[in-house]
Design a protein around this motif. Structure first.
Motif, short mmCIF file in Angstrom:
data_model
loop_
_atom_site.label_atom_id
_atom_site.label_comp_id
_atom_site.label_asym_id
_atom_site.label_seq_id
_atom_site.Cartn_x
_atom_site.Cartn_y
_atom_site.Cartn_z
N PRO A 59 -2.97 1.54 -9.21
CA PRO A 59 -2.33 2.43 -10.19
C PRO A 59 -3.05 2.35 -11.55
N GLU A 60 -3.46 1.14 -11.93
CA GLU A 60 -4.12 0.96 -13.23
C GLU A 60 -5.42 1.74 -13.28
N ASN A 61 -6.24 1.61 -12.23
CA ASN A 61 -7.53 2.32 -12.23
C ASN A 61 -7.34 3.82 -12.21
N LEU A 62 -6.33 4.26 -11.45
CA LEU A 62 -6.10 5.71 -11.39
C LEU A 62 -5.78 6.24 -12.77
N LYS A 63 -4.93 5.50 -13.48
CA LYS A 63 -4.55 5.96 -14.83
C LYS A 63 -5.74 5.87 -15.78
N LYS A 64 -6.54 4.82 -15.61
CA LYS A 64 -7.71 4.65 -16.48
C LYS A 64 -8.73 5.77 -16.23
N GLU A 65 -8.96 6.02 -14.94
CA GLU A 65 -9.96 7.04 -14.59
C GLU A 65 -9.59 8.40 -15.18
N PHE B 93 0.86 -1.19 0.00
CA PHE B 93 0.00 0.00 0.00
C PHE B 93 0.89 1.23 0.00
N GLY B 94 0.73 2.07 -1.00
CA GLY B 94 1.60 3.25 -1.11
C GLY B 94 0.89 4.53 -0.75
N PHE B 95 1.54 5.33 0.08
CA PHE B 95 1.08 6.71 0.32
C PHE B 95 1.90 7.61 -0.57
N LEU B 96 1.23 8.27 -1.49
CA LEU B 96 1.94 9.12 -2.43
C LEU B 96 1.52 10.56 -2.21
N GLY B 97 2.52 11.42 -2.09
CA GLY B 97 2.21 12.84 -1.92
C GLY B 97 3.48 13.64 -1.85
N ASP C 110 3.97 3.58 -8.51
CA ASP C 110 3.34 2.89 -9.63
C ASP C 110 3.83 1.44 -9.73
N GLY C 111 5.14 1.27 -9.63
CA GLY C 111 5.73 -0.05 -9.86
C GLY C 111 5.55 -1.02 -8.71
N PRO D 54 2.90 9.95 -23.03
CA PRO D 54 1.68 9.25 -22.64
C PRO D 54 1.29 9.61 -21.21
N ASN D 55 0.01 9.59 -20.92
CA ASN D 55 -0.49 9.90 -19.58
C ASN D 55 0.13 8.97 -18.53
N THR D 56 0.65 9.54 -17.47
CA THR D 56 1.28 8.73 -16.42
C THR D 56 0.60 9.01 -15.08
N LEU D 57 1.03 8.25 -14.09
CA LEU D 57 0.50 8.48 -12.75
C LEU D 57 0.83 9.89 -12.27
#
Ligand SMILES: Nc1ncnc2c1ncn2[C@@H]1O[C@H](COP(=O)(O)OP(=O)(O)OP(=O)(O)O)[C@@H](O)[C@H]1O
Length: 314
Positions: A219-225, A35-39, A199-200, A297-300
């Motif tokens: 990460p996949e859903n975030l990029k898809k959304e 589980f990643g906390f990103l900020g 992401d990785g 390309p769109n990234t996280l």
């Protein structure tokens, strides 16, 4: 019955005086996930995880570990690798790990195997008998992590694990984190401001800024959304006109979104190359010029920018 969620935070809140560092955080961490906390810096990542593992008392809210209030939880379930390295400079790597294991009362025979395995996994076997004071910064970080794991905790918390590591050590660390999950079934919680790390490595990512949870997903859903398309980034010769130009660019068909980021304009769209002539025309119609243009390309990272309006590497 085994609880699906190993940690739950309910309305978690922390203020330092008038300053709100964590603002009503609600999230659940699944057993066995990374589980990643990103900020960005100061987002409230460290404060959040410190509360979630009982190192810092919340101003409000509740933490459950394995369904049980943290006050009654078994702290030995948790291993914490802090951002700041805490080591004994005059001990060797092996002595440090043995000493730590003894403090946790790990039985002698188990400890011996664990020390050997951790030194191997974190590529420190060659340095087993080297004094901590003679290790490089990256080696110290890896030893710091080994120390957090010596009692084989179920939950492993890593605060900015890649900080100060060269690309090679980072790869060792990432593989090790994956193996903790895949081979040992551990739950790994990490904080990072590195997009590729989040992401990785992460099964799910909580994006937080100003103490608030902005999104929680894979990460996949975030990029898809936020769209699978491309990002065209333009820097206008006269960036004072950004807002007017953005207004004009929005009239182009099939543009997903346009945001101003750090003085530049980010345009998200499918088939960005096909849209370039129109984008250039609109800019020229405004008597402005494109000083710099890039396309990727769109990234996280773009997801983050879209959510917060700022770039993560400010
Ligand atoms: N003990 C404290 N007293 C006052 N303010 C604090 C304290 N600890 C943290 N803060 C503030 O709370 C905010 C969140 O800090 P925190 O360390 O949780 O951020 P972070 O997301 O982990 O950042 P970084 O990536 O820089 O470690 C910051 O503005 C910080 O200055």
């Amino acid at each position: 019955m085994v609880n699906e969620f190993i940690i739950e935070a309910k309305n978690l809140f922390k203020s330092f005086g008038d300053f709100v560092a964590v603002d009503n955080l609600n999230l659940k961490i699944k057993r066995g996930e990374v589980f990643g906390f990103l900020g960005p810096n100061g987002a409230g990542k460290t404060t959040s995880i410190k509360m979630m593992v009982g190192l810092l008392r919340p101003t409000g809210g509740e933490i459950l570990i394995d369904g049980e209030d943290i006050a009654h939880a078994d702290r030995l379930k948790i291993g914490i690798c802090p951002q700041d390295i805490v080591l004994w400079e005059s001990l060797t790597c092996k002595e440090s790990l043995k000493f730590m294991g003894q403090m946790y009362e790990v039985p002698e025979d188990i400890l011996k195997t664990r020390v050997k395995n951790l030194l191997e996994d974190l590529i420190l076997t060659d340095k087993a008998n080297t004094m901590v004071s003679n290790l490089s910064g990256g080696m110290k970080r890896r030893l710091n992590l080994a120390m957090a794991l010596i009692h084989s905790p179920e939950i492993v918390v890593l605060d900015e694990p890649s900080e100060g590591l060269d690309p090679q050590s980072r790869r060792v660390l990432w593989n090790f984190i994956r193996s903790l999950r895949d081979n040992e079934g551990k739950t790994v919680i990490l904080t990072t401001h590195l997009m590729d790390e989040a992401d990785g490595l992460s099964d799910r990512i909580a994006i937080i800024d100003h103490g608030k949870l902005l999104r929680l997903d894979t990460p996949e859903n975030l990029k898809k959304e936020f769209g699978e398309g491309d990002i065209v980034e333009i820097h206008l010769a006269d960036s004072k006109m950004n807002q007017e130009v953005i207004f004009r660019l929005k009239t182009i068909e099939n543009i997903d979104s346009i945001t101003e980021v750090d003085g530049k304009i980010n345009i998200k769209t499918l088939n960005a190359v096909g849209k370039l002539p129109e984008i250039m025309n609109k800019v020229q119609e405004m008597n402005n010029e494109i000083a710099d243009l890039s396309l990727h390309p769109n990234t996280l990272e773009d997801v983050f920018i879209e959510l917060t309006g700022t770039s993560l590497r400010e």
